[in-house]
Design a protein around this motif. Sequence first.
Motif, short mmCIF file in Angstrom:
data_model
loop_
_atom_site.label_atom_id
_atom_site.label_comp_id
_atom_site.label_asym_id
_atom_site.label_seq_id
_atom_site.Cartn_x
_atom_site.Cartn_y
_atom_site.Cartn_z
N ILE A 1 -74.21 55.97 11.84
CA ILE A 1 -72.96 55.82 11.08
C ILE A 1 -73.26 55.33 9.66
CG2 ILE A 1 -72.47 53.48 12.01
CD1 ILE A 1 -69.91 56.16 10.85
N CYS B 1 -64.59 55.43 12.47
CA CYS B 1 -65.52 54.53 13.16
C CYS B 1 -64.88 53.21 13.56
CB CYS B 1 -66.73 54.26 12.25
SG CYS B 1 -67.90 53.11 12.96
N ILE B 2 -65.09 52.80 14.81
CA ILE B 2 -64.58 51.51 15.29
C ILE B 2 -65.72 50.49 15.43
CG2 ILE B 2 -62.49 52.41 16.37
CD1 ILE B 2 -63.97 52.35 19.08
N ARG B 3 -66.87 50.80 14.80
CA ARG B 3 -68.01 49.87 14.73
C ARG B 3 -68.46 49.38 16.12
NH1 ARG B 3 -67.05 51.68 10.30
NH2 ARG B 3 -66.39 50.51 8.48
N CYS B 4 -68.60 50.33 17.04
CA CYS B 4 -69.02 49.95 18.38
C CYS B 4 -70.54 49.85 18.48
CB CYS B 4 -68.50 50.95 19.40
SG CYS B 4 -69.38 52.52 19.35
N SER B 5 -71.25 50.57 17.61
CA SER B 5 -72.71 50.61 17.53
C SER B 5 -73.38 51.48 18.59
CB SER B 5 -73.33 49.21 17.52
OG SER B 5 -73.35 48.66 18.81
N ALA B 6 -72.59 52.24 19.35
CA ALA B 6 -73.20 53.12 20.37
C ALA B 6 -74.16 54.13 19.73
CB ALA B 6 -72.11 53.86 21.15
N CYS B 7 -73.82 54.61 18.54
CA CYS B 7 -74.70 55.61 17.91
C CYS B 7 -76.05 55.01 17.53
CB CYS B 7 -74.01 56.25 16.70
SG CYS B 7 -73.49 55.11 15.43
N CYS C 1 -70.57 58.72 20.63
CA CYS C 1 -69.49 58.13 19.84
C CYS C 1 -68.16 58.16 20.60
CB CYS C 1 -69.33 58.87 18.52
SG CYS C 1 -67.99 58.19 17.52
N PRO C 2 -67.54 56.99 20.81
CA PRO C 2 -66.30 56.96 21.59
C PRO C 2 -65.11 57.58 20.87
CG PRO C 2 -66.77 54.79 20.69
CD PRO C 2 -67.96 55.65 20.39
N VAL C 3 -65.23 57.80 19.55
CA VAL C 3 -64.13 58.47 18.85
C VAL C 3 -64.56 59.85 18.32
CG1 VAL C 3 -62.73 56.46 18.30
CG2 VAL C 3 -64.64 57.05 16.81
N ILE D 1 -75.07 46.46 14.00
CA ILE D 1 -73.65 46.17 13.82
C ILE D 1 -73.18 45.13 14.82
CG2 ILE D 1 -71.36 47.18 14.11
CD1 ILE D 1 -72.40 49.76 12.89
N ILE E 1 -71.28 63.22 13.77
CA ILE E 1 -72.23 62.69 12.78
C ILE E 1 -73.24 63.75 12.32
CG2 ILE E 1 -74.02 60.93 12.39
CD1 ILE E 1 -72.36 59.03 14.10
N ILE F 1 -66.95 61.17 16.46
CA ILE F 1 -67.30 61.51 15.08
C ILE F 1 -68.49 62.45 15.14
CG2 ILE F 1 -68.09 60.62 12.85
CD1 ILE F 1 -66.78 57.96 13.57
S1 SF4 Z 1 -70.68 55.46 17.90
FE1 SF4 Z 1 -68.97 56.19 16.61
S2 SF4 Z 1 -67.50 54.51 16.57
FE2 SF4 Z 1 -69.43 53.66 17.34
S3 SF4 Z 1 -70.46 52.82 15.49
FE3 SF4 Z 1 -71.22 54.91 15.77
S4 SF4 Z 1 -69.85 56.21 14.55
FE4 SF4 Z 1 -68.84 54.21 14.79
#
Ligand code: SF4
Length: 469
Positions: free
Chosen positions: A350, A321-327, A381-383, A161, A387, A385
Motif C-alpha cells: 500500500i 485502504c483501511i490500514r489493516c496491513s494484510a498486504c 486486501c479486505p477492501v 502499519i 494494488i 484494492i
Molecule cells: S491489505 Fe488493503 S486495506 Fe489492508 S493495508 Fe493493504 S491496501 Fe490497505
Amino acid sequence: MPVTAPPGVGHLRGAEPFPAAARQALADPQLRRNLGHATATIRAKSGAVIAEMPDWEQLRAAGSAIKADVLARLPELLEQVESRVTAAGGVVHWAADATEANRIVTELVAATGSDRVIKVKSMVTQEIGLNEALESAGITPVETDLAELIVQLGEDRPSHILVPAIHRNRAEVREIFLRAMPGVDPALTDEPAVLAAAARRYLRQTFLTTPVAVSGANFAVAETGTLAVVESEGNGRMCLTLPQTLITVMGVEKVVPTWRDLEVFLQLLPRASTGERMNPYTSMWTGVTPGDGPQAFHLVLLDNGRSAVLADEVGRQALHCIRCSACLNVCPVYERTGGHAYGSVYPGPIGAVLSPQLTGIADNASLPYASSLCGACYDACPVKINIPELLVHLRDQTPHPRAEAAAMAAAAYTMDHPALYATAQRAARSSRLLGRRGRGLPPPLSGWTASRDLPEPPAETFREWWSKR
Ligand code: SF4
C-alpha cells in the motif's frame, strides 16, 4: 490542480531510493529473522479467522463498494460530518496539508496550557510529522501504544502499519527500556509480560496526569458525526476518555456514510489485520457529552495530497485502504526488506502505491517498482484494492531510462510490422548460434537479465511451423 503533500514536513519521503535502502536492509539477518517470524505468525492467525467466514468474499465486495461510493461523493459526506460533529459540541478544522494540520494541533494544545499530550497510535499524525512539530513548540508527545512507545523511546522509525516495532525482538526492547524509560526497574528481564508491565507502570501515571490527547480515527460515520478508533491494548480507550481535551486528526477518506456501513468494516478490519474476530477495544464518540469524557473535542480533517489521489480515477482506489496491513504480511518484498526501506510511514504494497501519489510521483519514483507483481496483496486486501494494477499504472508515470524507452519503442515498431517481426525472430534464433544461450543480454540491456532468465529462442518459430502446414 490539486496539491500534493509538501516536502520538508512529515514522513512520506525517504532519504534514498528504495533499491539502495533495501540493499542495506537485506544485509541485516536479524531483521529478516524478526520479519519472517512476525509476518508468518500474523498470516496464519488471520488466515484461520478469515476461513471461518462463509461470506468473506461478499464482505470484501461490500467494503470495496462502500469505499467507491464514499470517494464518489466525498465533499458532501465531509460536510455532513462537519455539521453533525458541530451540532454535537465538537469543533471541525480543515487542514489542506501537513504544515497546516501541525499548526492547528499545536495551537490547540498550547491554548490548553499543557506542555504534554498523550497519543493514540495513529498513522496520519506520523504522516504529517506531528510529534516533531509539537516538540519544536515545547510540547512533549507521549506515545501510549506499546509498539509505538518502543519506537519513540528507541528514537527509531515505525516499520509496519500495525506492528510498528516488528523489526525489534524482545532483547532489543529490553535494552531500549533500560536506556530510555524513566523509572524502569534495572532488573528488567526480556519476558514479554515483564516488558509489558514495565510499560504499563510508566504509562499509567502519564494517563492520569495529562489533560490533552491526540488521536487518529479509523472511521467517521457521516450520518451521526461519530468517530471510531479500534485497538488492542486499551491505551486508546484511556486517551479517548480520561483527558479534558481530545484532538483527532483524520484523513478525509476515512468517512463512511452510515452505521450499517461501519458494520462491514468492523468485521473486515480485525480479521484481516490482527487475526482477531473483533477488535478488543472499539471506542466511539460523538462530539462532547457533558460530564462524561473529554469536554472539548476538535476534529482536524486532513487533505495532504488526498485530493490529488482522488483526481486520478485509477489511483484513487488507494484511498479505500483501511490500514489493516494484510498486504504487508503477504508481500515477499516487504518480508525481506522491512518497512524502513520504503522511506515513508506507509510501507509495503500500500505504501508503494499511496506514498508516490500523495507526494507526486517524482519524489517516490522507485516505490512502484518495489514489487514482484505477484498479486498476493490484491488477494489479501479486505477492501479489494487492485494494488498490482495501481503499481503498473504508477510505473507508467515514472520517468523511464532512455535505453529502456528506446528498446520498448523499437519492440512496438517491430511487432507492428509483420515482415520485420519475422526477421527479428530469425535474428533471435541466431543468438543461439552466437552462444548467448543461458547468458544475459548484452549492455545496455544487461540490467534486465541480471535477475531474470533469458528465454531460449525456439529452434523453429510458430510462423515456420504454421507455414509447413
Ligand atoms: S491489505 Fe488493503 S486495506 Fe489492508 S493495508 Fe493493504 S491496501 Fe490497505
